[in-house]
Enzyme design. Structure first.
Site: not given
Length: 659
Positions: A316, A318, A370, A401, A440, A470, A502, A504
């Site tokens: 997702p 933004t 999400q 986030c 996530k 991430h 998640n 690179d």
């Protein structure tokens, strides 16, 4: 080496429309006159100048549209290096009234002018002839909506109206083509007026969520701190005043009695008497047999499975992860797509702009949404709302986030340090959803204090079906390399629950190395997390295991497809055209970071390597490499015609990926 250039050579080449030796691309002939462009550059100012990522010499400030104010600031602090990070605040906002003074009433466009809702008070034009006299010139002779569906619903307001307007401004219809699309739903998960009204009047029933939240009202539950108490305490007091037997759930969460014949089992939230003695009449009508699915909870083994191991997952994104962009990625081989992050409180209030983030195109076969929130009451109710009203294959919780606006309210990464609320949110949402719940997260909040390996086993116990990690902390944002060794450690801690990695991924070689770390799959995301926005054809490269030296013409065709999808989604009238242009420019602010494979000294391109100024193999390739906002606007004008008067644009995200 022959492609390298200085900053002055780069901009001089673009202003001239080609190299001095006369090698000019096909698109150079379509450029505006040099005098007009120079005038624009002089008037641009800091908001339309070159992004700060390219401002490396103080003596260069003030040129190419950069602001003199920034130049003065740099002279005052010669020893400090300016950093461009976060978001651009106070961006200029172009509203419809700014580029279209006289608008045609929608009732006229829809062919029912006599049924105008506002009647004599209507502020819009009802005379088509008067509107056409002031309407801006058409942008082309071919309307994508008319060509695709046989009918353009925007009629005379369409900016390509000459393709389907007959005598007397009558809107023409291709009957044969229109019949092929009749009754087919191309975009799902729309917000109906009835649902919006029920949400705004708080008449939607959250039976399962309220049942779960009543359990949190016990002494060990949440909602005790600082004035931000959850709604569960209010719900508990309301229940204690109720005398109906089906409302007496008790402290042990006993199942309510079956409703009487003809009573709607889902409507008790609407039928509950209020303290004043007035009863609300249920708006839900029961037809057919009464089932017990609202009272018997699905076991985890009975829930729909999320089998996406080894698949390519478009994260997702933004702003840029809109429906037209997802269609582009789907065409290049993305297996799983997810809508943009939606704030649960806005969804519960029935905000149309927030519900637009949940829309799903019919080509998205595996699709999720999400949600972002900080408290179990709103998140659980929102999960139940979506479970009843939209079609999704999974629901994802955003606990990654990093932006301050979300973090300071307790959402996003802040949930990683609020274990009690985090657990209540996951358990509550999982109890009301019939589809899998995913989470996530990041490695942690602070840079050198990784906590994900401790949280992931708990998330598995709480009932989540999958975790995406991430490989950066909140403090790192996007400026460091992702820690794939730590992601591998967390994948082992998560087993047997699948974990997606998640960070690179910009080539198939990066993807192969990531899969060797033991993760179940990889998530391909934005500019500095991963390369979907820089090169959406990355999905094809991974599946075909090759480096694609894509030409500038092929890249331009991708932008053309995006504009067509945008006109289908946002509309072909002036408002839809400018909204498509806005999102196109946002995407171009990431696309300019792609370096063509044929120009690289070594493969593959690394996502945090900052390239020098270079000249492409043709004019269009060089134009696409520019980080000047004026050049992005040039590209948009090649696709969507000239911009309106006094048009301004500033990208939402500042460029700090090369820092």
């Amino acid at each position: 080496q022959r492609f390298l250039a200085t900053k002055e050579q780069f901009h001089a080449y673009l202003r001239a429309g080609g190299e001095p030796d006369g090698r000019v691309g096909a698109e150079g002939e379509e450029e505006k006159e040099q005098e007009v462009e120079e005038k624009k550059e002089e008037e641009a100012g800091s908001c339309q100048g070159e992004p700060p990522a390219k401002r490396v010499k103080s003596e260069d400030l003030g040129r190419d549209g950069e602001s003199q104010e920034d130049a003065g600031a740099e002279e005052k602090e010669p020893g400090e290096r300016r950093r461009a990070r976060g978001q651009n605040k106070s961006r200029p906002c172009m509203k419809p009234i700014h580029y279209e003074q006289s608008r045609l009433c929608p009732s006229v466009t829809q062919g029912c002018a006599e049924k105008c809702y506002f009647g004599s008070r209507c502020r819009f034009l009802h005379d088509v002839g008067a509107y056409m006299a002031t309407k801006p010139a058409d942008l082309g002779s071919s309307c994508v909506l008319f060509q695709t569906f046989g009918k353009c619903i925007y009629g005379a307001t369409c900016r390509f109206a000459q393709a389907h307007l007959g005598e007397g401004y009558q809107n023409l219809v291709n009957t044969e083509l229109a019949k092929q699309w009749e009754g087919r739903s191309l975009v799902r998960n729309n917000l109906s007026k009835d649902l919006q009204h029920r949400l705004r009047k708080r008449k939607f029933s959250f039976r399962k969520a309220e049942e779960y939240l009543r359990g949190l009202g016990k002494p060990q539950g949440g909602g005790k701190k600082g004035g931000k108490a959850t709604e569960s305490s209010v719900e508990e007091q309301e229940v204690s005043n109720c005398t109906a037997p089906q409302e007496s759930l008790g402290d042990d969460l006993q199942l309510p009695a079956l409703p009487e014949q003809g009573e709607d089992p889902n409507a008790d939230g609407l039928q509950r008497p209020d303290p004043t003695g007035n009863e609300e009449v249920s708006s839900i009508k029961t037809i057919g047999p009464v089932t017990d699915e609202d009272m018997i909870k699905l076991r985890s083994c009975e829930k729909r499975k999320l089998e996406i191991q080894g698949k390519l997952y478009l994260a997702p994104l933004t702003t840029c992860g809109n429906l037209p962009f997802r269609r582009i990625c789907k065409g290049f081989g993305a297996d799983v797509t997810c809508g943009e992050m939606a704030v649960c409180t806005n969804l519960l209030q029935g905000q149309s702009s927030e519900w637009a983030l949940l829309k799903r195109h019919h080509t998205e076969d595996i699709f999720g949404v999400q949600l972002e929130g900080a408290f179990p009451d709103t998140m659980t109710k929102c999960a139940e709302l979506l479970n009843q009203t939209i079609e999704v294959d999974f629901v994802d919780i955003n606990v990654g986030c990093p932006i301050d606006l979300v973090y300071k309210k307790g959402g996003g990464c802040a949930l990683m340090s609020r274990a009690n609320k985090f657990e209540q949110i996951v358990r509550g949402m999982n109890s009301v959803l019939d589809v899998p719940l995913t989470v996530k997260i990041r490695t942690g909040v602070q840079e050198k204090m990784n906590v994900a390996h401790k949280i992931i086993p708990k998330i598995r116990e709480w009932g989540a079906a999958m975790v995406t990690l991430h490989g950066r902390s909140r403090e790192q944002r996007y400026t460091r390399s992702a820690d794939w060794d730590y992601i591998a450690e967390c994948a082992r801690a998560a087993s047997p629950m699948p974990l997606f990695g998640n960070g690179d991924i910009l080539s198939y070689e990066d993807a192969n190395q990531a899969m060797q770390m033991g993760v179940s799959g990889i998530m391909i995301a934005r500019q500095v997390i991963e390369g979907a926005l820089i090169k959406p054809w990355l999905f094809t490269e991974i599946k075909e295991q090759r480096h694609w030296d894509i030409s500038s013409r092929e890249r331009f065709d991708i932008l053309k497809d995006f504009t067509n999808y945008g006109l289908e989604h946002w509309g072909s009238d002036t408002q839809g055209v400018e909204k498509t242009r806005k999102f196109l420019l946002e995407w171009l602010s990431f696309l300019c970071r792609y370096i063509p494979v044929g120009l690289l000294e070594h493969l593959p391109q690394k996502i945090n390597e900052r390239p020098p100024y270079y000249l492409g193999r043709d004019y269009l390739e060089t134009l696409m490499a520019s980080q000047n906002v004026e050049d992005w606007i040039k590209i948009s004008e090649l696709l969507l015609g000239p911009v309106p008067t006094n048009f301004t644009f500033l990208p939402k995200h500042k460029a700090n990926s090369y820092r």
